[in-house]
Scaffold this motif. Structure first.
Motif, PDB file in Angstrom:
ATOM      1  N   LEU A 137       0.773  -1.191   0.072  1.00  0.00           N
ATOM      2  CA  LEU A 137       0.057  -0.011  -0.085  1.00  0.00           C
ATOM      3  C   LEU A 137       0.936   1.287  -0.042  1.00  0.00           C
ATOM      4  CD1 LEU A 137      -2.882  -0.967   2.362  1.00  0.00           C
ATOM      5  CD2 LEU A 137      -3.186  -0.201   0.410  1.00  0.00           C
ATOM      6  N   GLN A 138       0.502   2.393  -0.727  1.00  0.00           N
ATOM      7  CA  GLN A 138       1.086   3.575  -0.739  1.00  0.00           C
ATOM      8  C   GLN A 138       0.226   4.475  -0.274  1.00  0.00           C
ATOM      9  OE1 GLN A 138       4.238   3.821  -2.144  1.00  0.00           O
ATOM     10  NE2 GLN A 138       4.061   1.757  -2.136  1.00  0.00           N
ATOM     11  N   THR A 139      -0.737   4.067   0.662  1.00  0.00           N
ATOM     12  CA  THR A 139      -1.594   5.038   1.681  1.00  0.00           C
ATOM     13  C   THR A 139      -0.330   5.510   2.463  1.00  0.00           C
ATOM     14  OG1 THR A 139      -3.361   3.631   1.373  1.00  0.00           O
ATOM     15  CG2 THR A 139      -3.689   4.958   3.150  1.00  0.00           C
ATOM     16  N   LEU A 174      -3.010  -5.991   2.867  1.00  0.00           N
ATOM     17  CA  LEU A 174      -3.023  -4.673   3.249  1.00  0.00           C
ATOM     18  C   LEU A 174      -1.690  -4.396   4.047  1.00  0.00           C
ATOM     19  CD1 LEU A 174      -6.855  -4.420   4.582  1.00  0.00           C
ATOM     20  CD2 LEU A 174      -5.819  -3.437   2.372  1.00  0.00           C
ATOM     21  N   ILE A 175      -0.813  -4.178   3.207  1.00  0.00           N
ATOM     22  CA  ILE A 175       0.550  -4.129   3.943  1.00  0.00           C
ATOM     23  C   ILE A 175       1.033  -2.591   3.628  1.00  0.00           C
ATOM     24  CG2 ILE A 175       2.942  -4.925   3.747  1.00  0.00           C
ATOM     25  CD1 ILE A 175       1.058  -6.991   4.720  1.00  0.00           C
ATOM     26  N   LEU A 176       0.958  -2.029   4.869  1.00  0.00           N
ATOM     27  CA  LEU A 176       1.289  -0.512   4.834  1.00  0.00           C
ATOM     28  C   LEU A 176       2.864  -0.532   5.001  1.00  0.00           C
ATOM     29  CD1 LEU A 176      -0.660   0.288   8.344  1.00  0.00           C
ATOM     30  CD2 LEU A 176      -1.310   0.833   5.923  1.00  0.00           C
ATOM     31  N   SER A 177       3.216   0.774   4.197  1.00  0.00           N
ATOM     32  CA  SER A 177       4.606   0.921   3.917  1.00  0.00           C
ATOM     33  C   SER A 177       5.143   2.293   4.324  1.00  0.00           C
ATOM     34  CB  SER A 177       4.980   0.654   2.565  1.00  0.00           C
ATOM     35  OG  SER A 177       4.260   1.867   1.645  1.00  0.00           O
ATOM     36  N   PHE A 178       4.302   3.135   5.153  1.00  0.00           N
ATOM     37  CA  PHE A 178       4.743   4.230   5.622  1.00  0.00           C
ATOM     38  C   PHE A 178       5.481   4.320   6.679  1.00  0.00           C
ATOM     39  CE2 PHE A 178       0.552   4.353   7.003  1.00  0.00           C
ATOM     40  CZ  PHE A 178       0.585   4.839   8.242  1.00  0.00           C
ATOM     41  N   ASN A 179       6.126   5.345   7.405  1.00  0.00           N
ATOM     42  CA  ASN A 179       6.599   5.317   8.759  1.00  0.00           C
ATOM     43  C   ASN A 179       5.564   5.436   9.829  1.00  0.00           C
ATOM     44  OD1 ASN A 179       8.214   5.806  11.004  1.00  0.00           O
ATOM     45  ND2 ASN A 179       9.282   7.547  10.263  1.00  0.00           N
ATOM     46  N   ILE A 180       5.399   4.312  10.423  1.00  0.00           N
ATOM     47  CA  ILE A 180       4.084   4.157  11.518  1.00  0.00           C
ATOM     48  C   ILE A 180       4.568   4.660  12.671  1.00  0.00           C
ATOM     49  CG2 ILE A 180       2.866   2.420  10.129  1.00  0.00           C
ATOM     50  CD1 ILE A 180       4.237   0.602  12.265  1.00  0.00           C
ATOM     51  N   THR A 181       5.889   5.119  12.873  1.00  0.00           N
ATOM     52  CA  THR A 181       6.386   5.910  14.148  1.00  0.00           C
ATOM     53  C   THR A 181       6.207   7.288  14.056  1.00  0.00           C
ATOM     54  OG1 THR A 181       8.688   6.250  13.369  1.00  0.00           O
ATOM     55  CG2 THR A 181       8.015   3.963  14.375  1.00  0.00           C
ATOM     56  N   ASN A 182       5.773   7.847  12.653  1.00  0.00           N
ATOM     57  CA  ASN A 182       5.441   9.383  12.454  1.00  0.00           C
ATOM     58  C   ASN A 182       4.120   9.526  13.062  1.00  0.00           C
ATOM     59  OD1 ASN A 182       4.912  11.797  11.535  1.00  0.00           O
ATOM     60  ND2 ASN A 182       6.469  11.617  10.052  1.00  0.00           N
ATOM     61  N   GLU A 183       3.830  10.129  14.098  1.00  0.00           N
ATOM     62  CA  GLU A 183       2.517  10.248  14.620  1.00  0.00           C
ATOM     63  C   GLU A 183       1.693  11.139  13.784  1.00  0.00           C
ATOM     64  OE1 GLU A 183       0.755   8.475  16.951  1.00  0.00           O
ATOM     65  OE2 GLU A 183       2.723   7.226  16.825  1.00  0.00           O
ATOM     66  N   THR A 184       2.482  12.177  13.131  1.00  0.00           N
ATOM     67  CA  THR A 184       1.712  13.194  12.229  1.00  0.00           C
ATOM     68  C   THR A 184       1.097  12.426  11.118  1.00  0.00           C
ATOM     69  OG1 THR A 184       2.948  15.096  12.971  1.00  0.00           O
ATOM     70  CG2 THR A 184       1.867  15.332  11.028  1.00  0.00           C
ATOM     71  N   LEU A 185       1.945  11.590  10.478  1.00  0.00           N
ATOM     72  CA  LEU A 185       1.397  10.671   9.331  1.00  0.00           C
ATOM     73  C   LEU A 185       0.333   9.819   9.736  1.00  0.00           C
ATOM     74  CD1 LEU A 185       4.643   9.881   7.291  1.00  0.00           C
ATOM     75  CD2 LEU A 185       2.395  10.989   6.501  1.00  0.00           C
ATOM     76  N   VAL A 186       0.666   9.279  10.983  1.00  0.00           N
ATOM     77  CA  VAL A 186      -0.364   8.103  11.249  1.00  0.00           C
ATOM     78  C   VAL A 186      -1.978   8.780  11.515  1.00  0.00           C
ATOM     79  CG1 VAL A 186      -1.284   6.824  13.096  1.00  0.00           C
ATOM     80  CG2 VAL A 186       1.213   6.555  12.164  1.00  0.00           C
ATOM     81  N   GLU A 187      -1.774   9.978  12.057  1.00  0.00           N
ATOM     82  CA  GLU A 187      -3.096  10.874  12.463  1.00  0.00           C
ATOM     83  C   GLU A 187      -3.590  11.292  11.031  1.00  0.00           C
ATOM     84  OE1 GLU A 187      -4.664  14.746  14.707  1.00  0.00           O
ATOM     85  OE2 GLU A 187      -2.498  14.055  14.864  1.00  0.00           O
TER      86      GLU A 187
END
Length: 635
Positions: free
Chosen positions: A274-276, A316-329
């Protein structure tokens, strides 16, 4: 919504798995599409144990108004990609010791058991990556040593606590049957993801070194639980649409007259991660500049890509930085949408299907009177090569390191040397089983770019059947390196939407770790985020869209319309076209907007049409259509 239980699935597939035990992985894993996270897009060749452990903890961190974690939502994998290995420190400058055991880079991963134990304590299945592209291993010739490396690697995976394995295509260890047998022998249920860019897929015949699988049994009979149908994805709209279309030959709905789908429990097709979380205007990747200055609304591309994976039962395999809380939000409302997640994980015999590609009158299949169009894309339904090979040229199989010595090469990716482009077209046209062919054009002396080929140019052509998806820069090897600069000619009826047009790249070397390029595209692809290696860019016409649908186990239907162009789009479709038959007491269909988590208006009476109204550029509408009298349940 009722999910697919392991008990139900394994009982239904008991007979087939007993017969095909030597071939099938069938270990109870991936009965629904896998969900989780991969380190590749974030850390590329530079993962470390602290970075991976931080991501593991991020998966288990409660978030959102309901204080639920990604683990609570079913994102249960944390997969390390390339870069964990001790390059050159093993036998023959490999990263395996003389016994065949893999060697970790201990400076980056000092205590692997502690890392996997952390994942297990949080309900997460950790994964590892082999057949690596960073320092690829192609130096072994002794069959016993090759077998020992696969065996010891499988044993190390089980001993260290890994539950997922990704097998890439850069090294010589491509025998998925052998991997499955050795992993099954450990007694640990390990899911296998094969990443061969459209090769080594269900239905492909005579794959060197491994047994054939159909992917048509109740539980997939293949020696892997998920398989790539596309080239590597990049965080651009063109790649998203190109890659999702590579799934089409593996989808379908038998109840609507399609062939039996090959993407199914125990073996899911996917077009890469995923590029989400990487497509939105606030993310580092940004958007490829357009001459007209248009950019999509924030996060609509991220949501559309998520919807495409849900409607096609893709992992559904996420590929963004899930430690970045701004992105996750930012993306939390998308990736935590339980109605969309339920659609992805439902199984009623169909993984979903492409209903139609909506094209403006001046685009698409109306071009190319020759019967071919030069473009990258997917080919049609997987029906085998057909063995009707007749040509004035000798046809042989490309060399494969797994090819046993003294055994005549047999495969369904055939090549012919010293043919012209016109001859290749004629041969492929005359053979119904030929869906496409690929070749590398000459380099123009005038500008150094690819793409100046003519019909009389002498080439080496690689002919493909429907199981060898036509992604031009991924299927051919030289010295262990994936090559770029390939063109594919695909029969017009089998091409996806969009139009590849000439557009020069601004550079051919990627700055190290600078978005939108990263080290992964060093010497492999040009630094143009929406272009192919031949300096062509994929554009979609305004008015071009795709309609996807999936029949669900409670009798409802999920429907997704994706606007490929930039201007708002309105589209009308009949319920019958969507495969919805109102019988008995059902006289109307309730419509629910999955993105808004609300009703989409009054029910649609029998005989009337569904209207997608004013869908914005690159945006989508995901609707749930339920014949009245049926109730929607959550998993």
């Amino acid at each position: 919504m009722p999910g697919l239980s392991a008990t139900t699935v394994l009982r239904a597939g008991a007979l087939s798995s007993a017969i095909l035990l030597a071939t099938a992985l069938d270990n109870g894993r991936a009965l629904t599409p896998p969900s989780g996270w991969t380190a590749w897009n974030v850390y590329v060749f530079h993962p470390t144990q602290p970075l991976i452990e931080a991501s593991i903890r991020a998966l288990a961190l409660p978030r959102g108004p309901d204080h639920r974690s990604l683990v609570d939502l079913g994102y249960l994998q944390a997969n390390i990609d390339d870069g964990w290995q001790a390059c050159g420190r093993g036998v023959n400058h490999s990263f395996h010791d003389a016994n065949g055991s893999p060697l970790f880079n201990l400076a980056a991963f000092p205590d692997v058991p502690a890392m996997t134990a952390l994942a297990a304590s949080l309900g997460i299945a950790p994964g590892l990556y082999f057949n690596n592209c960073m320092c690829p291993e192609n130096m072994f010739t002794d069959p016993l040593q090759i077998g020992a490396i696969v065996r010891k690697s499988a044993q190390a995976l089980a001993r260290l606590g890994f539950k997922n394995l990704k097998v890439d295509s850069c090294g010589q260890f491509n025998n998925l049957t052998l991997w499955a047998e050795e992993l099954n022998a450990t007694g640990v249920a390990v899911a296998i993801e094969t990443c061969h860019q459209g090769g080594m897929v269900p239905g492909q015949v005579n794959v060197p070194g491994q047994l054939q699988c159909s992917g048509l049994t109740e539980i997939s009979d293949c020696p892997y639980t998920s398989y790539r149908t596309s080239d590597d994805i990049q965080p651009t709209w063109a790649h998203v649409i190109n890659n999702i279309n590579s799934l089409v030959p593996f989808l379908g709905d038998e109840e609507l007259g399609d062939p039996r789908p090959r993407s199914r429990p125990g073996g899911w097709a996917y077009g890469d991660a995923l590029q989400t979380g990487t497509l939105g205007v606030l993310s580092p990747s940004g958007h490829t500049p357009r001459p007209d200055g248009w950019v999509p609304a924030p996060l609509v591309e991220d949501q559309s890509h998520f919807g495409l994976h849900c409607i096609t039962s893709s992992p559904l395999i996420l590929s963004f930085n899930i430690t970045n809380e701004t992105l996750v939000e930012m993306v939390w409302p998308i990736i935590s949408n339980e109605e969309a997640l339920a659609i992805n994980r439902d199984w009623a015999g169909s993984p979903g299907r492409l209903v139609s590609t909506i094209r403006p009158s001046t685009s698409g299949a109306e071009r190319a009177a020759s019967g071919y169009v030069l473009r990258k894309g997917q080919v049609g339904k997987a029906d085998g090569w057909g063995h009707d090979l007749q040509s004035a040229h000798g046809l042989t199989c490309p060399f494969d390191v797994d090819q046993p010595a003294g055994v005549a090469p047999t495969c369904n990716l055939l090549w012919v040397m010293n043919a012209t482009v016109a001859e290749a077209q004629q041969w492929c046209t005359a053979n119904a089983s030929c869906a496409a062919f690929s070749y590398k054009p000459s380099i123009s002396a005038s500008d150094g770019r690819f793409g100046r080929s003519t019909s009389n140019e002498v080439i080496t052509a690689y002919f493909k059947d429907a199981t060898q998806l036509a992604f031009a820069d991924s299927n051919f090897r030289a010295g262990g390196q994936v090559q770029s600069g390939w063109f594919t000619q695909t029969k017009v009826a089998l091409t996806p939407p969009g139009d590849w047009r000439s557009a020069p790249c601004t550079g051919t070397v990627c700055p190290r770790n600078s978005p939108p390029c990263h080290e992964a595209c060093f010497s492999i692809a040009p630094c143009c985020s929406d272009t192919g290696p031949a300096g062509e860019t994929l554009d979609f016409a305004d008015g071009e869209a795709q309609l996807w649908a999936k029949r669900l186990s409670d009798g409802s239907h999920a429907v997704l319309l994706v606007n490929l162009g930039t201007t708002p789009l309105t589209h009308t479709v009949s319920l019958d076209t969507l495969g919805i038959r109102l019988n008995g007491s059902a006289s109307e269909v309730a419509v629910r907007d999955v993105w808004r988590r609300a009703s989409a208006g009054p029910p649609i009476p029998k005989g009337q049409n569904l209207i997608f109204n004013e869908v914005g550029g690159h945006d989508s509408q995901l609707l749930l259509l339920t014949p009245q009298g049926l109730s929607r349940r959550r998993i």
